[in-house]
Write a protein that holds these residues in place. Structure first.
Motif, PDB file in Angstrom:
ATOM      1  N   SER A  53       0.633  -1.081   0.075  1.00 58.52           N
ATOM      2  CA  SER A  53       0.090  -0.063  -0.007  1.00 58.52           C
ATOM      3  C   SER A  53       0.952   1.353   0.133  1.00 58.52           C
ATOM      4  CB  SER A  53      -0.962   0.088   1.102  1.00 58.52           C
ATOM      5  OG  SER A  53      -0.341   0.760   2.326  1.00 58.52           O
ATOM      6  N   GLY A  54       0.350   2.412   0.033  1.00 54.32           N
ATOM      7  CA  GLY A  54       0.736   3.564   0.228  1.00 54.32           C
ATOM      8  C   GLY A  54       1.284   4.025   1.608  1.00 54.32           C
ATOM      9  N   GLY A  55       1.765   4.904   1.817  1.00 53.60           N
ATOM     10  CA  GLY A  55       2.080   5.272   3.156  1.00 53.60           C
ATOM     11  C   GLY A  55       2.829   6.760   3.504  1.00 53.60           C
ATOM     12  N   PRO A  56       2.700   7.223   4.436  1.00 56.19           N
ATOM     13  CA  PRO A  56       3.027   8.598   4.673  1.00 56.19           C
ATOM     14  C   PRO A  56       4.712   8.991   4.758  1.00 56.19           C
ATOM     15  CG  PRO A  56       2.077   7.739   6.664  1.00 56.19           C
ATOM     16  CD  PRO A  56       2.021   6.728   5.801  1.00 56.19           C
ATOM     17  N   ALA A  57       5.354   7.787   5.118  1.00 55.35           N
ATOM     18  CA  ALA A  57       6.757   8.028   5.216  1.00 55.35           C
ATOM     19  C   ALA A  57       7.518   7.988   3.988  1.00 55.35           C
ATOM     20  CB  ALA A  57       7.295   6.557   6.050  1.00 55.35           C
ATOM     21  N   SER A  58       8.830   8.508   3.983  1.00 59.56           N
ATOM     22  CA  SER A  58       9.697   8.759   2.942  1.00 59.56           C
ATOM     23  C   SER A  58      10.745   7.581   3.017  1.00 59.56           C
ATOM     24  CB  SER A  58      10.347  10.065   2.769  1.00 59.56           C
ATOM     25  OG  SER A  58       9.503  10.807   2.489  1.00 59.56           O
ATOM     26  N   ILE A  81       2.102   0.217  -4.817  1.00 58.78           N
ATOM     27  CA  ILE A  81       1.241   1.245  -4.980  1.00 58.78           C
ATOM     28  C   ILE A  81       2.049   2.700  -4.147  1.00 58.78           C
ATOM     29  CG2 ILE A  81      -1.066   2.608  -4.753  1.00 58.78           C
ATOM     30  CD1 ILE A  81      -2.054  -0.243  -5.145  1.00 58.78           C
ATOM     31  N   CYS A  82       2.275   3.690  -5.039  1.00 62.76           N
ATOM     32  CA  CYS A  82       2.720   4.803  -4.431  1.00 62.76           C
ATOM     33  C   CYS A  82       3.948   4.704  -3.270  1.00 62.76           C
ATOM     34  CB  CYS A  82       1.779   5.681  -3.636  1.00 62.76           C
ATOM     35  SG  CYS A  82       2.127   7.313  -3.456  1.00 62.76           S
ATOM     36  N   TYR A  83       3.877   4.516  -1.872  1.00 65.33           N
ATOM     37  CA  TYR A  83       4.818   4.160  -1.138  1.00 65.33           C
ATOM     38  C   TYR A  83       5.146   2.807  -1.354  1.00 65.33           C
ATOM     39  CZ  TYR A  83       7.732   3.576   3.067  1.00 65.33           C
ATOM     40  OH  TYR A  83       8.833   3.339   4.030  1.00 65.33           O
ATOM     41  N   GLY A  84       4.478   1.983  -1.824  1.00 64.35           N
ATOM     42  CA  GLY A  84       4.813   0.456  -2.172  1.00 64.35           C
ATOM     43  C   GLY A  84       5.608   0.576  -3.472  1.00 64.35           C
ATOM     44  N   MET A  85       5.660   1.360  -4.524  1.00 69.44           N
ATOM     45  CA  MET A  85       6.491   1.601  -5.589  1.00 69.44           C
ATOM     46  C   MET A  85       7.824   2.118  -5.111  1.00 69.44           C
ATOM     47  SD  MET A  85       6.169   4.069  -8.545  1.00 69.44           S
ATOM     48  CE  MET A  85       6.826   4.027 -10.333  1.00 69.44           C
ATOM     49  N   GLN A  86       7.610   2.771  -4.198  1.00 72.45           N
ATOM     50  CA  GLN A  86       9.002   3.574  -3.559  1.00 72.45           C
ATOM     51  C   GLN A  86       9.957   2.761  -2.745  1.00 72.45           C
ATOM     52  OE1 GLN A  86       7.501   7.262  -1.827  1.00 72.45           O
ATOM     53  NE2 GLN A  86       6.674   7.967  -3.617  1.00 72.45           N
ATOM     54  N   ILE A  87       9.221   1.940  -2.139  1.00 73.04           N
ATOM     55  CA  ILE A  87       9.957   1.088  -1.217  1.00 73.04           C
ATOM     56  C   ILE A  87      10.565  -0.066  -1.968  1.00 73.04           C
ATOM     57  CG2 ILE A  87       8.148  -0.502  -0.317  1.00 73.04           C
ATOM     58  CD1 ILE A  87      10.909   0.637   1.576  1.00 73.04           C
ATOM     59  N   MET A 130      -3.071  11.235  -7.972  1.00 77.27           N
ATOM     60  CA  MET A 130      -1.734  11.233  -7.320  1.00 77.27           C
ATOM     61  C   MET A 130      -1.537  11.907  -6.053  1.00 77.27           C
ATOM     62  SD  MET A 130       0.567  10.317  -9.483  1.00 77.27           S
ATOM     63  CE  MET A 130       0.887   9.999 -11.194  1.00 77.27           C
ATOM     64  N   SER A 131      -0.999  11.303  -5.273  1.00 82.13           N
ATOM     65  CA  SER A 131      -0.800  12.107  -3.687  1.00 82.13           C
ATOM     66  C   SER A 131       0.737  11.671  -3.248  1.00 82.13           C
ATOM     67  CB  SER A 131      -1.932  11.289  -2.942  1.00 82.13           C
ATOM     68  OG  SER A 131      -1.517  11.878  -1.503  1.00 82.13           O
ATOM     69  N   HIS A 132       1.428  12.521  -3.460  1.00 84.80           N
ATOM     70  CA  HIS A 132       2.871  12.052  -3.105  1.00 84.80           C
ATOM     71  C   HIS A 132       3.951  13.477  -3.057  1.00 84.80           C
ATOM     72  CE1 HIS A 132       4.793  11.530  -7.495  1.00 84.80           C
ATOM     73  NE2 HIS A 132       3.610  12.119  -7.620  1.00 84.80           N
ATOM     74  N   ASN A 133       4.925  13.216  -2.323  1.00 83.03           N
ATOM     75  CA  ASN A 133       5.925  14.161  -2.208  1.00 83.03           C
ATOM     76  C   ASN A 133       7.177  13.854  -2.858  1.00 83.03           C
ATOM     77  OD1 ASN A 133       4.677  16.021  -0.272  1.00 83.03           O
ATOM     78  ND2 ASN A 133       4.851  14.360   1.155  1.00 83.03           N
ATOM     79  N   ASP A 134       7.538  12.352  -2.673  1.00 81.33           N
ATOM     80  CA  ASP A 134       8.623  11.769  -3.171  1.00 81.33           C
ATOM     81  C   ASP A 134       8.177  11.195  -4.753  1.00 81.33           C
ATOM     82  OD1 ASP A 134       9.462  12.248  -0.906  1.00 81.33           O
ATOM     83  OD2 ASP A 134       8.886  10.404  -0.015  1.00 81.33           O
ATOM     84  N   HIS A 135       9.325  10.910  -5.419  1.00 84.97           N
ATOM     85  CA  HIS A 135       9.082  10.115  -6.649  1.00 84.97           C
ATOM     86  C   HIS A 135      10.350   9.369  -7.106  1.00 84.97           C
ATOM     87  CE1 HIS A 135      10.486  13.816  -9.402  1.00 84.97           C
ATOM     88  NE2 HIS A 135      11.363  13.510  -8.441  1.00 84.97           N
ATOM     89  N   PHE A 168       0.542   6.179  -8.717  1.00 90.51           N
ATOM     90  CA  PHE A 168      -0.782   6.807  -8.633  1.00 90.51           C
ATOM     91  C   PHE A 168      -1.893   5.850  -7.763  1.00 90.51           C
ATOM     92  CE2 PHE A 168      -0.487   4.565 -12.613  1.00 90.51           C
ATOM     93  CZ  PHE A 168      -1.680   3.684 -12.356  1.00 90.51           C
ATOM     94  N   HIS A 169      -2.564   6.230  -7.194  1.00 93.08           N
ATOM     95  CA  HIS A 169      -3.712   5.480  -6.472  1.00 93.08           C
ATOM     96  C   HIS A 169      -4.627   4.868  -7.233  1.00 93.08           C
ATOM     97  CE1 HIS A 169      -1.901   6.251  -2.425  1.00 93.08           C
ATOM     98  NE2 HIS A 169      -1.629   7.449  -3.009  1.00 93.08           N
ATOM     99  N   ALA A 170      -4.632   3.659  -7.585  1.00 96.03           N
ATOM    100  CA  ALA A 170      -5.734   3.089  -8.387  1.00 96.03           C
ATOM    101  C   ALA A 170      -6.962   2.587  -7.775  1.00 96.03           C
ATOM    102  CB  ALA A 170      -5.000   1.641  -9.033  1.00 96.03           C
TER     103      ALA A 170
END
Ligand code: GLN
Length: 512
Positions: A53-58, A81-87, A130-135, A168-170
């Motif tokens: 899932s997504g999440g608030p952390a960086s 998804i989102c944080y899930g992509m980033q991690i 979309m809902s993110h600060n990081d990419h 993005f948040h599907a």
């Protein structure tokens, strides 16, 4: 059934509940577990796919939630998804950094790999949320870009580990083809079958309850509210008379509540219910007390004492059942920081340590509307399943100031008329919570040429999605007029009625 499931690892996103919903709506079982669930426990459930899932952390900050890299090596498809992509990018050797400007809202997704199974039946250009600060600034080795927006890498894929990532948040409806993308993951990529429905959820749960409980006894505090009632009915279906329910009549319940509960659950469903008439106990403890917090504390403490006393009369009870639902579980779980603590949520509240029951919580994976569906499927009548929330302290906090039996009786009558009229006008299910409040204010009125000096009552009706914020319901004037006529004519003790037009915040839905 569970071997055909999707597991969602929860990194704390406000949207993760929605992912599970979407998947279940497709007829596939989905379960949300915290991101730190041990890998062997995840694998033991034999999921067909895993969603991060997504999440608030960086991800690049110390202490950011992370998972074992081995998760990707199990031959189970993964969707981040989102944080899930980033991690995923971070763990696999790519780079994630703070974007120049945060991106929140709609963006246009342009698909780079039109043949990707993830994008079947999705147009080449579509709106996503979309809902993110990081990419992602550098993809990890082995990953290819399969979609982008004008400001970021929006989707990647690694065929060696069958892992997809989307920025993005599907799961939110603002992503036009979001559900289609999730469907594609669930069916095309993970190969799930549609075999999940409320019906087989109930069957499976009943089987689990039987296995867990064996020949032991279970105790449940039945309040008449939706969650405890559905939990009781489900458990009763599984183990019959091994379940004992305790219903405490505090004298602060709605009109005929004890009677209704005994009728529906006692007579219809033949549940073993111990109805404790504790009206006098509660009212005598509340005499002379007008401070809201003190009233709440007295009611809570008294409730536990009564419950305890009744529990002590039973022997061989090994389990305490509760109607905990998924939002309660999430509320009581902290997924932030290195010292993760999971507190168990006590619906009953503050049960003494030495009670040492094992908890049985058959609804802990479900959302409120799913609980209602289970209830309907189990044959609980609509008027019990669709009820508005009712606070634990009951009328004790809807009678402002000092509580007395006289006031409770007056309020019960007025409240019953309001609710009955809402149902008749087909408005009950269009508002989120409606009730009457009794004020400790008397005013002068006239009736049959005689002066009256009686209480003032307030109609309160609120509309809300999450109970965190609310607006007052725009009930039609002719409806309000009807309710007013009935209450002022039929309820002795009230000669003035007002309508509460306050939103939350700054007001609250309840008055105390
Ligand atoms: N916290 C991360 C970011 O700001 C991920 C956000 C998310 O998962 N919604 O980019």
């Amino acid at each position: 059934m569970k071997e055909n499931s999707i597991i969602i690892l929860d990194f704390g996103s406000q949207y993760n509940q929605l992912i599970a919903r979407r998947v279940r709506e497709m007829g596939v079982y989905a379960e949300v577990v915290p991101y730190f669930e041990p890998l062997d426990k995840i694998l033991a459930r034999k999921p067909k796919g895993i969603i991060l899932s997504g999440g608030p952390a960086s991800v690049y900050l110390e202490g950011a939630p992370t998972i074992s890299k081995e998760l990707y090596q199990q031959g189970i498809p993964v969707l981040g998804i989102c944080y899930g992509m980033q991690i995923t990018t971070h763990l696999m050797g790519g780079e994630v950094a703070r974007a120049d400007k945060q991106e929140f809202g709609k963006a246009e997704l342009i698909i780079d790999d039109v043949n990707s199974p993830l994008f079947q039946n999705v147009p080449n250009n579509s709106k996503v949320w979309m809902s993110h600060n990081d990419h992602v600034t550098k993809m990890a080795p082995g990953f290819v870009q399969i979609g982008h927006t004008d400001s970021c890498v929006a989707a990647t894929y690694n065929k060696d580990i069958n892992t997809y990532c989307i920025q993005f948040h599907a799961e939110v409806t603002h992503s036009e083809y979001g559900t289609q993308i999730l469907r594609n993951f669930v069916f095309n990529v993970a190969g799930c079958e549609q075999n999940w429905s409320m019906g087989n959820y109930i069957e499976e749960t009943i089987k689990n309850i039987r296995e867990t409980v064996g020949d032991k006894k279970v105790l449940l505090g039945l309040s008449g509210g939706v969650d405890s009632s559905v939990a009781a009915t489900l458990i009763h279906k599984a183990i019959g008379d091994q379940l004992t329910c305790i219903f405490v009549d505090t004298g602060l319940l709605r009109k005929d509540e004890a009677k209704k509960v005994m009728e529906v659950y006692g007579e219809n469903f033949h549940m073993n219910i111990k109805c404790v008439d504790a009206e006098e106990r509660f009212l005598s403890k509340l005499a002379g007390v007008s401070d809201p917090e003190s009233k709440r504390k007295i009611i809570g403490k008294e409730f536990i004492e009564v419950f305890d006393e009744e529990a002590a009369k039973l022997t061989d009870v090994e389990f305490l059942a509760q109607g905990t639902i998924y939002p309660d579980v999430i509320e009581s779980m902290s997924v932030k920081g290195p010292s993760m603590t999971i507190k168990s949520h006590h619906n009953v509240g503050g049960l003494p340590e030495d009670m040492k029951f094992k908890l049985l919580e058959p609804l802990r994976e479900l959302f409120k509307d799913e609980v209602r569906k289970v209830g309907r499927e189990l044959g609980i009548p609509d008027h019990m399943v669709d009820r508005h929330p009712f606070p634990g302290p009951g009328l004790g906090i809807r009678i402002l100031g000092e509580v007395s039996k006289e006031k409770a009786d007056i309020l019960r009558e007025a409240d019953d008329i309001f609710i009955e009229e809402l149902r008749k006008a087909d408005l009950y299910n269009k508002v989120s919570q409606a009730f009457v409040v009794l004020l400790p204010v008397k005013s002068v009125g006239v009736m049959g040429d005689e002066r009256t000096y009686e209480y003032t009552a307030v109609l309160r009706s609120a509309n809300t999605i999450d109970f965190m914020t609310a607006t007052w319901s725009h009930l039609p004037f002719d409806f309000l007029e009807r309710v007013s006529n009935r209450i002022l004519n039929e309820v002795k003790g009230i000669n003035r009625l007002t309508y509460d037009i306050s939103s939350k915040p700054p007001a609250t839905i309840e008055w105390e």
